[in-house]
Design a protein around this motif. Sequence first.
Motif, PDB file in Angstrom:
ATOM      1  N   SER A 143     110.372  61.326  22.498  1.00 28.58           N
ATOM      2  CA  SER A 143     110.025  60.122  21.749  1.00 28.58           C
ATOM      3  C   SER A 143     111.235  59.548  21.041  1.00 28.58           C
ATOM      4  O   SER A 143     111.365  58.329  20.899  1.00 28.58           O
ATOM      5  N   ARG A 194     113.075  57.730  23.664  1.00 26.32           N
ATOM      6  CA  ARG A 194     112.320  56.549  24.082  1.00 26.32           C
ATOM      7  C   ARG A 194     112.537  55.384  23.124  1.00 26.32           C
ATOM      8  O   ARG A 194     112.504  54.227  23.531  1.00 26.32           O
ATOM      9  N   ARG A 195     112.752  55.691  21.834  1.00 25.01           N
ATOM     10  CA  ARG A 195     113.002  54.624  20.875  1.00 25.01           C
ATOM     11  C   ARG A 195     114.340  53.937  21.114  1.00 25.01           C
ATOM     12  O   ARG A 195     114.585  52.874  20.585  1.00 25.01           O
ATOM     13  N   GLU A 196     115.212  54.562  21.915  1.00 21.63           N
ATOM     14  CA  GLU A 196     116.503  53.979  22.200  1.00 21.63           C
ATOM     15  C   GLU A 196     116.443  52.933  23.305  1.00 21.63           C
ATOM     16  O   GLU A 196     117.473  52.396  23.701  1.00 21.63           O
ATOM     17  N   PHE A 197     115.271  52.648  23.844  1.00 24.19           N
ATOM     18  CA  PHE A 197     115.147  51.665  24.920  1.00 24.19           C
ATOM     19  C   PHE A 197     115.585  50.292  24.424  1.00 24.19           C
ATOM     20  O   PHE A 197     115.188  49.845  23.357  1.00 24.19           O
ATOM     21  N   GLN A 198     116.409  49.652  25.213  1.00 27.66           N
ATOM     22  CA  GLN A 198     116.924  48.333  24.861  1.00 27.66           C
ATOM     23  C   GLN A 198     116.431  47.323  25.897  1.00 27.66           C
ATOM     24  O   GLN A 198     116.632  47.502  27.096  1.00 27.66           O
ATOM     25  N   THR A 199     115.797  46.278  25.412  1.00 30.02           N
ATOM     26  CA  THR A 199     115.256  45.260  26.305  1.00 30.02           C
ATOM     27  C   THR A 199     116.374  44.360  26.825  1.00 30.02           C
ATOM     28  O   THR A 199     117.436  44.224  26.207  1.00 30.02           O
ATOM     29  N   TYR A 230     119.004  53.332  34.291  1.00 30.57           N
ATOM     30  CA  TYR A 230     118.031  52.573  35.090  1.00 30.57           C
ATOM     31  C   TYR A 230     118.704  52.097  36.383  1.00 30.57           C
ATOM     32  O   TYR A 230     118.979  50.913  36.576  1.00 30.57           O
ATOM     33  N   ASN A 273     110.822  45.139  30.564  1.00 29.00           N
ATOM     34  CA  ASN A 273     110.819  45.256  29.105  1.00 29.00           C
ATOM     35  C   ASN A 273     109.466  45.730  28.573  1.00 29.00           C
ATOM     36  O   ASN A 273     109.403  46.462  27.584  1.00 29.00           O
ATOM     37  N   GLY A 274     108.376  45.313  29.232  1.00 28.93           N
ATOM     38  CA  GLY A 274     107.055  45.728  28.770  1.00 28.93           C
ATOM     39  C   GLY A 274     106.751  47.185  29.059  1.00 28.93           C
ATOM     40  O   GLY A 274     106.071  47.857  28.268  1.00 28.93           O
ATOM     41  N   GLU A 275     107.246  47.704  30.170  1.00 30.69           N
ATOM     42  CA  GLU A 275     106.976  49.103  30.510  1.00 30.69           C
ATOM     43  C   GLU A 275     107.716  50.075  29.596  1.00 30.69           C
ATOM     44  O   GLU A 275     107.216  51.152  29.289  1.00 30.69           O
ATOM     45  N   ARG A 276     108.938  49.700  29.185  1.00 32.81           N
ATOM     46  CA  ARG A 276     109.756  50.579  28.332  1.00 32.81           C
ATOM     47  C   ARG A 276     109.815  51.983  28.922  1.00 32.81           C
ATOM     48  O   ARG A 276     109.597  52.994  28.232  1.00 32.81           O
TER      49      ARG A 276
END
Length: 262
Positions: free
Chosen positions: A39, A42-47, A128, A196-199
């Motif tokens: 988790s 996961r918070r490091e995801f950048q859109t 990615y 971006n929505g899937e993250r």
Amino acid sequence: MDPREPPRHLCAPEADLTRSLDEDSMVDGPLISADGLHSAIRREFQTLPTYCQAALLSVLHVVYVVLSILVAVVCILKGDSVDQCDSVLQSVGAVGAIVFGKVFLWVLVLLFSVCTKYHHRQARSRGYLKFYRRMQEVIHMPLVFHSGGNALLLWILAANLKQELRMYLVLAVLVVELLVAVPCLMYYTVKVVQFNGERAAPDVSQEELLRNFSVTSVPTETGFRDGSNLAEVVDKQADLIEYLKQHNTLLSRRLLSLTAQH
């Protein structure tokens, strides 16, 4: 055996005693759950912000083509409002206005392509890889079509054609560009919004989850196989190695921060 000799288990080397103490201290320390670490990563995801630029560029392209058609019809094809067009456009002229607008639109497409490449390379460095490869050709298409359209416009304007025929050919090129580039930009916008929505987690983490929860073990291609592209395999491995280096650095930072919190 000498009865005065102490038992062997009481004469263990000092290194073994130190190692056992270190192992006990590690076991007794605060344990970090995999869910907590996942988790935190996961918070490091950048859109990707490029979907706004793609949508804006699509709108500008439609507006440019519509205005070009209006200028061509009013100022050249009909010929009823030549004086009004000359007063508005002044020395530029109807054809010059369309050409200058085309050049300005091409510059915007070029800037969009450069900016999009930068953001997608950042996404590739974050792991990615599949999304990067899937969108790589889509990014280049608008610039390729606009560059080809510019070449056709130069040929049409340089050819010794009648003014009406020349304008019809120019409008045909602009409409074909619109029908090809705008759907490509809209497709790119939808894919980036979905991304971006899937993250989603990076590709390596997704493969690990699939291997952990899959019932049947599916063999993965980790090396070169007969019939596969060697250059593509080497490129994928280079991207994966680059991501794993950054991923290990991120894991170390998260482990330190979560350990300090416990």
